[in-house]
Scaffold this motif. Sequence first.
Motif: not given
Lengths: 155, 204
Positions: A18-22, B46-47, B163-166
Motif C-alpha cells: 500500500e503505497t502512494p506511488g513515486e 509507511s509508519l 510486521d509491516v516495516q520489518g
Amino acid sequence: MQDDFSDVQKLLRLKRYETPGEEYFDSFLNEFHQRQRAELIRTPLWQIAWDRLQTFFAEVRVPKMAYVGSFAAVTICVLAAISQVKDNPMKAGAIADTKQSAAPATERLVALSTDSPRIRIPASDHFEPASLPATGSPRYVLETRPVSFGAQNSF
Amino acid sequence: MEDQKTAEIDPQNPPNEDEALVARTQSGDPVAFDALIRKYTPRLYSLVYNMTSNHEDTNDLLQEIFAKAFRSLNGFRGKSSFYTWIHTIAVNMTINFVKKRGRRTQMSLDDVDSNIQNDKDFLEMTASSDPVREAYLGELQKKLNEALQKLSIEHRMVVTMFDVQGMPHAEIAKILGISEGTVRSRLFYAHRQLQNFLQEFKKP
C-alpha cells in the motif's frame, strides 16, 4: 506459538504494497519547502522556541523515579528553609540590617612603611558630610552677616 | 526470521552517510537535509500511514515531522543514530495525533502496488483464478486496515514496526523507550487479537 500467527504475519507483510506511488514522493520535498517558507512568515518566535524545548525534552529519557526524587529534594530544601526562618525570624532581619550598617563604618589599616606610624583611611571613596555631635545643643554662629548685606550699607 | 529482518534494515541505514548529512545540515547546508528527507520519507510514510490509515493525515503529519526535525537538528548530539532519533520524533507525533483524533477515523487508503501480484505469500493465499484474486485484494486491504484500527495505539505501533516495516525487536525497543520483552509481549497480544479479527482470511 509464533507459527500460529504466521498467516496473520503474512497478511500484515502485504501492507507494504500500500503505497502512494513515486509521484507522491517526488513532490513531497517541494511541498516541504513551500510549507517551510509559509511557516516562517506566520509562526511567532515564542512558538518556535517552545517547539524546540519540547523536542529537547522528548529526546531526553528521564527515569520515572528521577521525577519523584527531584521533587522530594526540592520539597525538603523548601521545608528546611521555611523552618529556619520560623525559628529565627529576628535573626533573618538582623542579618540584613547589619550588612547595611556595617559597610560605611569599616576602616582599613594601611602601613606605609615599617617605620611610619599607622594611618587610618576610610574604606569608602566618597566623603561623608560632617555629622552633628550626638549630644549637646545645636551651635549657632552669631555676629556674622552675609557679604551682600554688608556691601549695601557701606559707603 | 529475526536475522532476515535485521539484514533488511542495515544496508538502508549506513550510519556514516547520515552522520555526514546531519553534520552538513548543522553547519548550515539545507540541501543536506533534503537528502535526509528523500531517504526517510518512504519509511516514515509507511509508519505513519499504517497508524492512521489515512493518506491526507499521513501527508500532513509527515510534513510536520520533518519540519520539527529540521528545527531541532541543532540539538541533535548523536547520542543515538539519526535513524532512531527521527523515528522517535515520528512515533511521538503520530501517537499524539492518533490520541487527539480519537475514534474519528476516516479511512483514505492508498492503492495497492501492482507488484503484490508477484508476491509469494499473496499468490499462496489466492491460489485461484484472477478475478477471485482481484476481489480478494480489495476486501483484504479493507479488512486489514479495519483490524489494525481496532488495536490499541501501542499494539498497532509495534505491529506496524515489526510486521509491516520489518524492524528488529531491539530497534523497536530503542525507539519506543521500552524493553525488548515488552515489545515481544505486545506483539504476541496484538497477533492474537488480529488473528481473531482476520479469521476468515487466515486460510483461503
